[in-house]
Design a protein around this motif. Structure first.
Motif, PDB file in Angstrom:
ATOM      1  N   GLN A 103      -4.987   1.302  32.541  1.00 37.54           N
ATOM      2  CA  GLN A 103      -5.146   0.238  31.558  1.00 37.54           C
ATOM      3  C   GLN A 103      -6.221  -0.726  32.060  1.00 37.54           C
ATOM      4  OE1 GLN A 103      -2.426  -3.329  29.563  1.00 37.54           O
ATOM      5  NE2 GLN A 103      -1.907  -2.557  31.589  1.00 37.54           N
ATOM      6  N   ILE A 104      -7.279  -0.903  31.282  1.00 38.13           N
ATOM      7  CA  ILE A 104      -8.321  -1.863  31.639  1.00 38.13           C
ATOM      8  C   ILE A 104      -8.148  -3.079  30.740  1.00 38.13           C
ATOM      9  CG2 ILE A 104     -10.789  -2.277  31.848  1.00 38.13           C
ATOM     10  CD1 ILE A 104     -11.203   0.683  32.277  1.00 38.13           C
ATOM     11  N   GLY A 105      -7.736  -4.178  31.340  1.00 41.85           N
ATOM     12  CA  GLY A 105      -7.402  -5.387  30.597  1.00 41.85           C
ATOM     13  C   GLY A 105      -5.900  -5.601  30.626  1.00 41.85           C
ATOM     14  N   LEU A 106      -5.435  -6.507  31.474  1.00 42.26           N
ATOM     15  CA  LEU A 106      -3.997  -6.712  31.673  1.00 42.26           C
ATOM     16  C   LEU A 106      -3.393  -7.651  30.645  1.00 42.26           C
ATOM     17  CD1 LEU A 106      -1.397  -6.487  33.442  1.00 42.26           C
ATOM     18  CD2 LEU A 106      -2.325  -8.377  34.818  1.00 42.26           C
ATOM     19  N   GLY A 107      -4.119  -8.731  30.308  1.00 40.30           N
ATOM     20  CA  GLY A 107      -3.529  -9.754  29.448  1.00 40.30           C
ATOM     21  C   GLY A 107      -2.282 -10.317  30.107  1.00 40.30           C
ATOM     22  N   ARG A 161      10.350   1.743  28.373  1.00 42.45           N
ATOM     23  CA  ARG A 161      10.389   2.996  27.607  1.00 42.45           C
ATOM     24  C   ARG A 161       9.887   4.207  28.393  1.00 42.45           C
ATOM     25  NH1 ARG A 161      10.519   1.154  22.082  1.00 42.45           N
ATOM     26  NH2 ARG A 161      11.348  -0.962  22.208  1.00 42.45           N
ATOM     27  N   PHE A 162       8.969   3.984  29.329  1.00 48.17           N
ATOM     28  CA  PHE A 162       8.354   5.097  30.063  1.00 48.17           C
ATOM     29  C   PHE A 162       8.392   4.832  31.569  1.00 48.17           C
ATOM     30  CE2 PHE A 162       5.915   4.323  26.079  1.00 48.17           C
ATOM     31  CZ  PHE A 162       6.406   5.392  25.341  1.00 48.17           C
ATOM     32  N   PRO A 163       9.572   4.691  32.154  1.00 49.77           N
ATOM     33  CA  PRO A 163       9.672   4.282  33.558  1.00 49.77           C
ATOM     34  C   PRO A 163       9.136   5.310  34.552  1.00 49.77           C
ATOM     35  CG  PRO A 163      11.831   4.918  32.705  1.00 49.77           C
ATOM     36  CD  PRO A 163      10.903   4.870  31.531  1.00 49.77           C
ATOM     37  N   GLN A 164       8.984   6.575  34.140  1.00 46.97           N
ATOM     38  CA  GLN A 164       8.498   7.609  35.055  1.00 46.97           C
ATOM     39  C   GLN A 164       6.977   7.734  35.052  1.00 46.97           C
ATOM     40  OE1 GLN A 164      10.614   9.040  37.183  1.00 46.97           O
ATOM     41  NE2 GLN A 164      12.129   7.711  36.200  1.00 46.97           N
ATOM     42  N   THR A 165       6.323   7.162  34.049  1.00 50.14           N
ATOM     43  CA  THR A 165       4.872   7.283  33.930  1.00 50.14           C
ATOM     44  C   THR A 165       4.178   6.314  34.879  1.00 50.14           C
ATOM     45  OG1 THR A 165       5.155   7.838  31.595  1.00 50.14           O
ATOM     46  CG2 THR A 165       2.935   7.258  32.317  1.00 50.14           C
ATOM     47  N   LYS A 166       3.175   6.806  35.574  1.00 50.65           N
ATOM     48  CA  LYS A 166       2.424   5.965  36.505  1.00 50.65           C
ATOM     49  C   LYS A 166       1.382   5.162  35.730  1.00 50.65           C
ATOM     50  CE  LYS A 166       0.123   6.235  41.009  1.00 50.65           C
ATOM     51  NZ  LYS A 166      -0.382   7.160  42.056  1.00 50.65           N
ATOM     52  N   LEU A 167       1.351   3.849  35.958  1.00 53.35           N
ATOM     53  CA  LEU A 167       0.437   2.956  35.242  1.00 53.35           C
ATOM     54  C   LEU A 167      -0.346   2.110  36.238  1.00 53.35           C
ATOM     55  CD1 LEU A 167      -0.591   1.597  32.593  1.00 53.35           C
ATOM     56  CD2 LEU A 167       1.336   0.004  32.806  1.00 53.35           C
ATOM     57  N   THR A 168      -1.670   2.218  36.171  1.00 50.15           N
ATOM     58  CA  THR A 168      -2.560   1.368  36.962  1.00 50.15           C
ATOM     59  C   THR A 168      -3.258   0.412  36.013  1.00 50.15           C
ATOM     60  OG1 THR A 168      -2.940   3.082  38.637  1.00 50.15           O
ATOM     61  CG2 THR A 168      -4.558   1.302  38.499  1.00 50.15           C
ATOM     62  N   SER A 169      -3.134  -0.887  36.275  1.00 48.72           N
ATOM     63  CA  SER A 169      -3.744  -1.914  35.421  1.00 48.72           C
ATOM     64  C   SER A 169      -4.851  -2.618  36.192  1.00 48.72           C
ATOM     65  CB  SER A 169      -2.695  -2.940  34.978  1.00 48.72           C
ATOM     66  OG  SER A 169      -1.616  -2.308  34.322  1.00 48.72           O
ATOM     67  N   GLN A 179       3.989   1.194  38.972  1.00 48.18           N
ATOM     68  CA  GLN A 179       3.056   0.250  38.364  1.00 48.18           C
ATOM     69  C   GLN A 179       2.293  -0.521  39.437  1.00 48.18           C
ATOM     70  OE1 GLN A 179       3.847  -2.149  35.021  1.00 48.18           O
ATOM     71  NE2 GLN A 179       5.386  -0.809  34.133  1.00 48.18           N
ATOM     72  N   LYS A 180       0.970  -0.554  39.263  1.00 49.97           N
ATOM     73  CA  LYS A 180       0.106  -1.247  40.211  1.00 49.97           C
ATOM     74  C   LYS A 180      -0.915  -2.067  39.436  1.00 49.97           C
ATOM     75  CE  LYS A 180      -2.871   1.278  42.484  1.00 49.97           C
ATOM     76  NZ  LYS A 180      -3.491   2.189  43.485  1.00 49.97           N
ATOM     77  N   ILE A 181      -1.176  -3.297  39.903  1.00 53.54           N
ATOM     78  CA  ILE A 181      -2.171  -4.175  39.288  1.00 53.54           C
ATOM     79  C   ILE A 181      -3.304  -4.390  40.283  1.00 53.54           C
ATOM     80  CG2 ILE A 181      -2.635  -6.459  38.325  1.00 53.54           C
ATOM     81  CD1 ILE A 181       0.332  -6.599  37.532  1.00 53.54           C
ATOM     82  N   ILE A 182      -4.527  -4.113  39.849  1.00 57.48           N
ATOM     83  CA  ILE A 182      -5.714  -4.264  40.690  1.00 57.48           C
ATOM     84  C   ILE A 182      -6.583  -5.367  40.101  1.00 57.48           C
ATOM     85  CG2 ILE A 182      -7.813  -3.143  41.540  1.00 57.48           C
ATOM     86  CD1 ILE A 182      -6.303  -0.474  41.356  1.00 57.48           C
ATOM     87  N   ILE A 183      -6.941  -6.349  40.921  1.00 60.68           N
ATOM     88  CA  ILE A 183      -7.823  -7.424  40.471  1.00 60.68           C
ATOM     89  C   ILE A 183      -9.257  -7.041  40.833  1.00 60.68           C
ATOM     90  CG2 ILE A 183      -8.389  -9.873  40.630  1.00 60.68           C
ATOM     91  CD1 ILE A 183      -5.706  -9.182  39.252  1.00 60.68           C
TER      92      ILE A 183
END
Length: 269
Positions: free
Chosen positions: A98-102, A113-121, A144-148
């Motif tokens: 995901q590009i753009g965290l908001g 809803r999708f706890p098994q899916t890997k998400l990089t923001s 889930q990982k957030i990158i600044i």
């Protein structure tokens, strides 16, 4: 006289890298529910995030039965329409960028809803990470990982492959083209995004235009409001109403129930 919903500004956060501030606002929805929103002071009519909360005693709890805004569903379903994922089980094994965290609306949806899916923001502004964690209860863990980092720099230097890339990065001031920001339309950036997709990966873009834009050779098609634009590496037939009906029939009922909703898809080969 029409009664307007009550609003309360909970915090004003000013960015250290952008010359603008953001308001976290609670707007009453009913006696025990409210919508928490992020508003850019530079463009007060545009809300970056909208999440419903319930009041349970003294606690504020996210109402996860309501997915808002509905275009989130369209951005995810694009990958099912294009055949990147054939089932919810497939999606659970996927890696999404995901590009753009908001304020973290997508992150909340994935956690529930999708706890098994890997998400990089990825977001360039640490202000957004603070807002997402402090006011929208977003968490980081092994999924889930957030990158600044600047999204364009990230995608150009990236060496990972993603099954779905969602571009939801918008201008925070008045502009005709609100989403995506113009640099993401540069051919070198588009190529970098393409190179970051798996062989069957899908790109999903939130397109928001303030006004009416008639597309070339499509006299009766006007881009007004939120649309979801997408493309894929998959070799798919020309997209027709019959093809879309076929794809939707292939999607599990469980998936349609989870991410179904009212949104616009502009699908074009």
């Amino acid at each position: 006289m029409e009664k307007h919903p009550k609003r309360k500004v909970r915090e004003v956060i000013c960015s250290k890298i952008q010359d603008k501030c953001f308001n976290v606002i609670d707007q009453e929805a009913s006696e025990n529910t409210f919508v928490r929103m992020v508003q850019s002071e530079a463009s007060p009519r545009v809300f970056l995030t909208q999440v419903y909360f319930k009041k349970i005693g003294d606690k504020e709890v996210i109402d996860k039965t309501i997915v808002q805004p509905s275009y989130f569903k369209g951005m995810i379903q694009m990958a099912f329409e294009f055949g990147t994922f054939g089932s919810l089980e497939d999606f659970g094994k996927g890696h999404v960028l995901q590009i753009g965290l908001g304020g973290g609306g997508i992150n909340i949806l994935f956690e529930d809803r999708f706890p098994q899916t890997k998400l990089t923001s990825v977001d360039m502004d640490s202000t957004m990470k603070y807002i997402a964690k402090e006011w929208f209860l977003v968490k980081e863990d092994d999924k889930q990982k957030i990158i600044i980092e600047d999204g364009i720099k990230f995608i150009k230097n990236n060496n990972q492959k993603f099954d779905l890339i969602m571009v939801d990065i918008c201008y925070n001031e008045q502009s005709s083209l609100i989403c995506p920001i113009a640099p993401f339309l540069d051919p070198s950036v588009i190529k970098a995004v393409s190179d970051s997709l798996t062989s069957s990966g899908t790109l999903s873009v939130n397109f928001l235009y303030a006004g009416k834009l008639t597309m070339e050779n499509q006299e009766n098609f006007e881009m007004d409001g939120n649309h979801i634009l997408g493309c894929t590496h998959n070799n798919i037939p020309r997209i027709t109403p019959d093809y879309l009906k076929y794809r939707r029939n292939k999607i599990d009922k469980e998936v349609r129930k989870i991410i179904g909703g009212d949104f616009k898809l502009n699908l074009q080969r």
